[in-house]
Design a protein around this motif. Structure first.
Motif, short mmCIF file in Angstrom:
data_model
loop_
_atom_site.label_atom_id
_atom_site.label_comp_id
_atom_site.label_asym_id
_atom_site.label_seq_id
_atom_site.Cartn_x
_atom_site.Cartn_y
_atom_site.Cartn_z
N PHE A 1 0.82 -1.21 0.00
CA PHE A 1 0.00 0.00 0.00
C PHE A 1 0.85 1.27 0.00
N ILE A 2 2.14 1.12 0.24
CA ILE A 2 3.06 2.26 0.23
C ILE A 2 3.66 2.41 -1.16
N PRO A 3 3.66 3.61 -1.74
CA PRO A 3 4.21 3.80 -3.09
C PRO A 3 5.67 3.33 -3.18
N ASP A 4 6.03 2.81 -4.34
CA ASP A 4 7.37 2.25 -4.54
C ASP A 4 8.48 3.24 -4.22
N ASP A 5 8.32 4.50 -4.64
CA ASP A 5 9.39 5.47 -4.41
C ASP A 5 9.60 5.73 -2.92
N ALA A 6 8.52 5.75 -2.16
CA ALA A 6 8.65 5.96 -0.72
C ALA A 6 9.33 4.75 -0.06
N ARG A 7 9.00 3.55 -0.52
CA ARG A 7 9.63 2.36 0.03
C ARG A 7 11.12 2.33 -0.29
#
Length: 218
Positions: free
Chosen positions: A34-40
């Motif tokens: 549920f967390i965007p890839d860039d944030a991860r």
């Protein structure tokens, strides 16, 4: 099995004991989808990388994205045959459980554990889904959390690897500590079997023996 409250906890040596010298690790991070890839990616680069942590301890980790195996359980079975430990990260337990169901991981992990062919390890959501039910965990995680490609049906049944519920982050310096208190109250009020573990703690299952490893005074 090695079921931790937060990350590897304080007893990683016991996890590697279970692996009997083997080093191939498949990291399942679907609880974080549920967390965007860039944030991860930023988080892994600047704060915490489970792959780097495993590598620093001498393991050979790679990510095992269950989304790539939705409806392809035969392919997932082949992938699991190539690893010694499946290490399941925290996040949303209900999203993770959906991924396990849609990929066939839930049935396959039972098979591999019966054959003593793999070690199951995980923390937070990765530990919670090992239990028989996710009821009560909805006080900590949103069961309606969805991502494209995920079935909206809520799966309340856990993997059934242990016969008690697990409440992570209990009385810990963690953002979910207050929610953990509510979950503990839920289980206590209904006289349901559970184990509440603090960050640093881990539950180790070897055959019929279950041990709670903790450095904290109760």
């Amino acid at each position: 099995m090695y079921l931790s409250s937060y990350r590897l906890g304080d007893h990683a040596d016991r996890l590697f004991d279970l692996m009997r010298g083997k080093r191939r690790v498949g990291i399942v991070a679907n609880a974080l989808d549920f967390i965007p890839d860039d944030a991860r990616q930023r988080y892994e680069a600047t704060i915490y990388s489970p792959a780097r942590e495993m590598s620093d301890l001498g393991a050979r980790p790679e990510y095992l994205d269950l989304r790539a195996y939705f409806g392809k359980s035969d392919a997932l079975e082949q992938a699991l045959e190539e690893i010694d430990l499946v290490w399941v990260l925290g996040g949303n337990a209900f999203l993770l459980r959906r991924a396990m169901r849609q990929s066939g991981f839930d049935n396959l992990i039972l098979k591999f554990l019966r054959e003593d062919a793999i070690v199951y390890g995980g923390f937070s959501a990765g530990a919670v889904v090992a239990t028989a039910t996710l009821k009560g965990i909805d006080l900590m995680d949103d069961p309606h959390e969805l991502v494209a490609g995920y079935d909206p049906t809520i799966t309340w049944e856990g993997l059934g690897l242990v016969d008690f519920s697990i409440v992570p982050h209990y009385r810990s310096d963690h953002g979910e500590a207050e929610a953990a208190e509510r979950a503990v109250a839920y289980f206590e009020e209904r006289s349901l079997p559970f184990r509440a573990i603090r960050d640093g703690d881990a539950i180790v299952v070897e055959g019929d023996t279950i041990s709670v490893l903790s450095n904290a005074s109760r």
